[in-house]
Scaffold this active site. Structure first.
Site: not given
Length: 315
Positions: A210, A125, A160, A273, A281, A283, A233
């Site tokens: 993604r 994050k 979050k 993301d 984000e 990842n 979400r």
């Protein structure tokens, strides 16, 4: 080539969607030997090298008993041509320790992907802080008053935890501010825990995309994870529906800007993301969606990954 996958227990793999499984299958298809271990199986003793309790495996092509164990030995990690770190989050203390053991294995001569130091340096994050030009307004803080000021400015926000995964612990607070104080208390534990707050991006209705980047190059299709029902979400773990779609111009812009930078740091595979036009984000631990994109769009993501792994080892 001998490839060791550091991953969760093989017995819990959901092979119909598991990305690590798809990597193993493509590696075996090319004639590479596949082995696996869990982080808890890795150890080091002074005067020696990093070793692990390793299972040599062969994929059977069957759905249920999808692998058979061909060997079970204690092996030096440096004896493998490549080590692919695919342990799923959470990025907790044990994950952190595993990266240090893998870094010691690198000093022994092992080749590890993604690079252990890069895994530590790019928390999923917080890594977006380096690229604010691609992000929606974002706040990282422990301070309740700062969060409330951010809400007063942007009116519709997402809160979050920094260590969440799969959509866990994500809250939306609209213009009425309903339950904002309680949500802050829940997430930041009275100021003891840092949280992330972002302006709500309404394009989430079209999916949390993604975008995979392999060897610094974007996969030409994303998987848009679309929220279902009353959910905000899109995470597949939270019930989102995955739909493969071509990258947009903005997706390419973000991926082509970040990809080479992160690849140069030892991140062979990343998952960006993107919601609407905004990066949310980065990842790096175990990005997924290989199989969904391959099955829906026809683009062979596992082959692209093994191509990139082979190219990296040839350098």
């Amino acid at each position: 080539m001998n490839i060791l996958f550091v991953a969760d227990p093989l017995e819990v793999f959901k092979t119909y969607k598991d990305t690590t499984f798809s990597m193993m299958r493509e590696a075996q298809r090319r004639g590479h030997r596949v082995a696996a271990c869990e982080p808890s199986h890795i150890s080091w003793r002074s005067g020696g090298v990093v070793t692990a309790k390793v299972r040599g495996i062969e994929l059977t092509g069957r759905a249920d008993d999808w692998f058979r164990e061909t060997s079970a030995d204690i092996r030096a990690l440096k004896d493998f041509d490549a080590i692919v770190m695919r342990k799923d989050p959470p990025f907790d203390s044990e994950y952190f320790y595993a990266t240090h053991l893998l870094e010691q294995a690198e000093r022994d001569g092992a080749r590890v992907f993604n690079k252990p130091a890069a895994l530590r340096d790019h928390p999923e994050k917080l890594a977006i802080m380096e690229f604010p030009q691609y992000c929606s307004p974002t706040l990282v803080t422990r301070d309740e008053a700062e969060v409330k000021r951010f809400h007063a400015e942007h009116r519709d926000i997402i809160l979050k935890p920094l260590d969440g995964m799969g959509g866990m612990g994500i809250f939306r607070v609209g213009p009425d501010g309903m339950n904002l104080g309680s949500i802050i208390e829940t997430l930041n534990h009275g100021g003891a825990t840092t949280i992330m707050v972002q302006r709500f991006v309404p394009e989430i209705v079209s999916g949390d995309k993604r975008v995979l980047v392999i060897g610094g190059k974007p996969v030409p299709f994303s998987l848009a994870r679309i929220p279902q029902g009353s959910e905000i979400r899109g995470n597949l773990a939270a019930g989102g529906k995955g739909v493969a779609q071509p990258l947009t111009r903005r997706d390419y812009e973000i991926a082509e800007a970040l990809g080479p930078v992160l690849a140069s740091r030892g991140l062979l595979l990343i998952g960006l993301d993107v919601i609407g036009d905004y990066l949310t984000e980065i990842n790096v631990t175990s990005p997924t969606c290989f199989q969904e994109i391959h099955e829906q769009a026809g683009f062979d993501v596992p082959a692209m990954f093994i191509d990139a792994l082979e190219a990296a080892l040839a350098k």
